[in-house]
Design an enzyme around this catalytic site. Sequence first.
Site, short mmCIF file in Angstrom:
data_model
loop_
_atom_site.label_atom_id
_atom_site.label_comp_id
_atom_site.label_asym_id
_atom_site.label_seq_id
_atom_site.Cartn_x
_atom_site.Cartn_y
_atom_site.Cartn_z
N GLU A 162 0.82 -1.23 0.00
CA GLU A 162 0.00 0.00 0.00
C GLU A 162 0.84 1.27 0.00
OE1 GLU A 162 -2.74 -0.56 3.26
OE2 GLU A 162 -3.78 -2.18 2.22
N ASN A 203 2.32 -4.71 -3.35
CA ASN A 203 0.91 -5.09 -3.16
C ASN A 203 0.08 -3.85 -2.84
OD1 ASN A 203 -0.88 -7.43 -2.76
ND2 ASN A 203 -0.97 -6.82 -0.60
N HIS A 240 -10.26 -6.37 -2.77
CA HIS A 240 -11.33 -6.34 -1.76
C HIS A 240 -12.54 -5.72 -2.44
CE1 HIS A 240 -8.75 -7.71 1.42
NE2 HIS A 240 -7.85 -6.79 1.13
N ASP A 271 -11.71 -10.78 -1.62
CA ASP A 271 -12.99 -11.07 -0.96
C ASP A 271 -14.05 -10.21 -1.63
OD1 ASP A 271 -12.37 -8.61 0.35
OD2 ASP A 271 -11.89 -9.59 2.24
C1 XIL Z 1 -6.16 -6.80 7.74
C2 XIL Z 1 -6.49 -8.03 8.57
O1 XIL Z 1 -7.33 -8.85 7.83
C3 XIL Z 1 -7.14 -7.63 9.85
O2 XIL Z 1 -7.30 -8.76 10.70
C4 XIL Z 1 -6.31 -6.57 10.55
O3 XIL Z 1 -7.03 -6.12 11.67
C5 XIL Z 1 -5.99 -5.41 9.63
O4 XIL Z 1 -5.37 -5.89 8.46
N1 XIL Z 1 -4.87 -4.95 3.18
C6 XIL Z 1 -3.83 -5.71 3.64
C7 XIL Z 1 -4.04 -6.63 4.77
O5 XIL Z 1 -2.76 -5.70 3.03
O6 XIL Z 1 -2.88 -6.79 5.55
C8 XIL Z 1 -5.18 -6.18 5.64
O7 XIL Z 1 -5.41 -7.19 6.61
C9 XIL Z 1 -6.42 -5.94 4.80
C10 XIL Z 1 -6.16 -4.86 3.81
#
Ligand code: XIL
Length: 442
Positions: A162, A203, A240, A271
């Site tokens: 990110e 990523n 996501h 997801d």
């Molecule tokens: C999220 C986890 O799923 C949660 O359990 C945690 O509280 C926060 O992080 N992008 C990412 C992941 O790269 O690491 C994140 O995971 C979701 C968004």
Amino acid sequence: MKKQLLLIALSIYPLLTYSQTQQSLSFYAEKCSINVGAAVGSAFYSNYNTNSTYDLIIKRNFNILVPENEMKFAVIEPTQGNFDFSKSDQLVNYAVANRKSLRGHTLCWHSRNPAWIEAGLTNGIANGTFTRTSLMSILKNHITTIVTRYKGKIQHWDVVNEAFNTDGTLRTSIWQQVIGNEYIDSAFVWANRADPAAKLYLNDFSVENYGSAKSNALFNYVKGMKNRNIPINGVGFQCHFIVNNIQYSKIDQNIKAYASIGVEAIITELDIRIKKTDYETDSATQLATQAENYRQMILLCFNNSNCKTIVTWGFTDLYSWIPNFTSNVYDYSLIFDRSYNPKPAYSSMLNELYLGSLSANNSIINDNSTLRVKEIGNKIIINSDMDMIRCQLFDIHGRLLFNSSSSVKEIEITLNKMPLSLIVLRVQLSNEQVVVRKIIKQ
Ligand code: XIL
């Protein structure tokens, strides 16, 4: 020569259940050379190797795993120079014992940093706690220590996570502010030195669709990294998504753009969430749409040789991060429900992988002179110059509609109800060749 004719009328579908016809996601994915995986969260550590449902689902269905949180900076280096590998070792040992690949997530991120790193920011602005040199050596030590420990055991690393803002500018994380933009290049170089065989990824989220400011920025940045000879193998599209809101063709276009510069674009945190109020109104429709969305994501992998990994962010709705992340507005984002039952999305992924495996594994002749297929009403007539020693018909869900093993040159199948969408015909000829035809129904 008089053709032998096999005439079959089916009054009802001779449906087999999934357990009779199917194995598992990774069983078929491997035949298609696709990695299919899931993130495993805190439940993993109390369940692994217990043969619990949680454990069995992972063992059967996924050939690549990623720790949801347990390799993040705050967990793995909670105080400076003191590494806690207890959780990550458990996962790595499990993966080795069960022959799973791993994605390491993540070496450098603005989020989930320990207090001793966060101390370098006041209201998001670097406060002088760290000099450029000191933070460089902290990041280098962090990356080198972890990647070296798991050399040869973790095949993919999300090196930087990110790094971009929505407008395409680089995010002003502590790393960016104190080290400068070159923290990204350096992180990749350090990771590569520690394990030259590991594949390294940048990523991010909202970089999936071709043409947005953020996805353009990521693409141009990666292109620059390639030009600077920085060892980067790919980008991770987090994915996501919201149900019924996925722009497949823009994602496809984007994956292809990365292919043109020799870079992978893989699906790392898929997801597909459903609004809870919509689910309460009509769960069946929502789940069917979600299933189609998941299936289309598999097709992106089939259609792009630089997109051969698809990882979902968890696998059961019981442990998804989505309800919490969306203040309980969305839920039901994964492929197993809260009781570990496979959802329609699981079946649609499985079926698409299954259909793919039929063609991936066989020599396919798409020559009409070998096999002619005619559809008349609810009849399918298959005619061949060579004897057909086996003929099978599957619906879109991978369910076997028809199966015969007599040696004939013509088969007429009458279905009492013609499936509405795609059907797949698989015929084995007397010379052992297998012909797979997809018949797309409008
Ligand atoms: C999220 C986890 O799923 C949660 O359990 C945690 O509280 C926060 O992080 N992008 C990412 C992941 O790269 O690491 C994140 O995971 C979701 C968004």
